[in-house]
Design a protein around this motif. Sequence first.
Motif, mmCIF file in Angstrom:
data_model
loop_
_atom_site.group_PDB
_atom_site.id
_atom_site.type_symbol
_atom_site.label_atom_id
_atom_site.label_comp_id
_atom_site.label_asym_id
_atom_site.label_seq_id
_atom_site.Cartn_x
_atom_site.Cartn_y
_atom_site.Cartn_z
ATOM 1 N N TYR A 70 1.151 -0.998 -0.155
ATOM 2 C CA TYR A 70 0.240 0.248 0.241
ATOM 3 C C TYR A 70 1.068 1.061 -0.168
ATOM 4 O O TYR A 70 0.958 2.727 -0.419
ATOM 5 N N GLU A 99 3.748 2.040 -1.767
ATOM 6 C CA GLU A 99 3.518 1.996 -3.515
ATOM 7 C C GLU A 99 2.451 3.002 -3.441
ATOM 8 O O GLU A 99 2.655 4.455 -4.409
ATOM 9 N N VAL A 100 1.224 2.559 -3.960
ATOM 10 C CA VAL A 100 0.067 2.705 -3.676
ATOM 11 C C VAL A 100 0.046 4.138 -3.450
ATOM 12 O O VAL A 100 -0.292 5.471 -4.372
ATOM 13 N N ILE A 101 0.098 4.662 -1.851
ATOM 14 C CA ILE A 101 -0.041 5.489 -1.847
ATOM 15 C C ILE A 101 1.115 6.569 -2.001
ATOM 16 O O ILE A 101 0.366 7.785 -2.200
ATOM 17 N N ASP A 116 2.089 7.240 -5.140
ATOM 18 C CA ASP A 116 1.796 7.615 -5.947
ATOM 19 C C ASP A 116 0.604 8.479 -6.166
ATOM 20 O O ASP A 116 0.665 9.399 -7.457
ATOM 21 N N ILE A 117 -0.560 8.257 -5.547
ATOM 22 C CA ILE A 117 -1.421 8.607 -5.432
ATOM 23 C C ILE A 117 -1.010 10.467 -4.840
ATOM 24 O O ILE A 117 -1.754 11.430 -5.715
ATOM 25 N N GLN A 146 -8.987 9.538 -6.303
ATOM 26 C CA GLN A 146 -8.090 8.179 -5.486
ATOM 27 C C GLN A 146 -8.172 8.038 -4.445
ATOM 28 O O GLN A 146 -8.267 7.179 -3.553
ATOM 29 N N LEU A 153 -9.528 5.485 -1.941
ATOM 30 C CA LEU A 153 -8.364 4.464 -1.539
ATOM 31 C C LEU A 153 -8.802 4.138 0.093
ATOM 32 O O LEU A 153 -8.584 2.680 0.857
#
Length: 204
Positions: free
Chosen positions: A1, A3-5, A7-8, A16, A20
């Motif tokens: 998560y 990495e996703v955070i 990016d967002i 986004q 999430l």
Amino acid sequence: YAEVIDDIFGEKDVDQAVQLLDHILQDSFAPVISREIMNYFAKSFDKLNNDSVLELGNITLEMIATKNMMDEEDSIIRNEVANVYHARKMFSDAAKCLTKIKLENTIRKVTLEEKANTLISIAENWFSEDDAVNAEIFINKATHVILDVEDQDINIRYKYCKAKVFDAKRKFVFAAQTYYELASMEGDKIQEEDQLDLLKSANT
């Protein structure tokens, strides 16, 4: 998560981020896992611009308000949101935002320094709003912990606010004494120019 955070938040994509949040805060998530992810989420707010901090910050605070064990994350986000309010001279909004930080009866560890700093910050914002009555309420609360706080910056800010309270209540002798104490403090925390201003305040 993480990495996703990253990016967002790097893209400043509030929509986004909210999606999430919906996912992270689902009841199907184990609380310890969702809290760990939310902690990283909260600490990533420093990557956002001011508009995004306010928009996402207020949405997030509302979404986690009913969740248990989110006091730390709530505190982190409230400080970020309050900083933006303060920078935009929305001082009453900043004060109200900080006031909702849990300093008592909380699962997280709150140091005396954090408690004093938060209470003084609230008072400073109320003073900036020309509301000495509300400022005094929070300076009085800070009085209960300031004696055990060693941080000189916090002590200086407390004394300055205390002097302004005395001024507002027309207790000019006490105000002058406090301004003089500030001007007389040793070290490089108070610059020479500030010392002259404080001495002028002590004599008015």
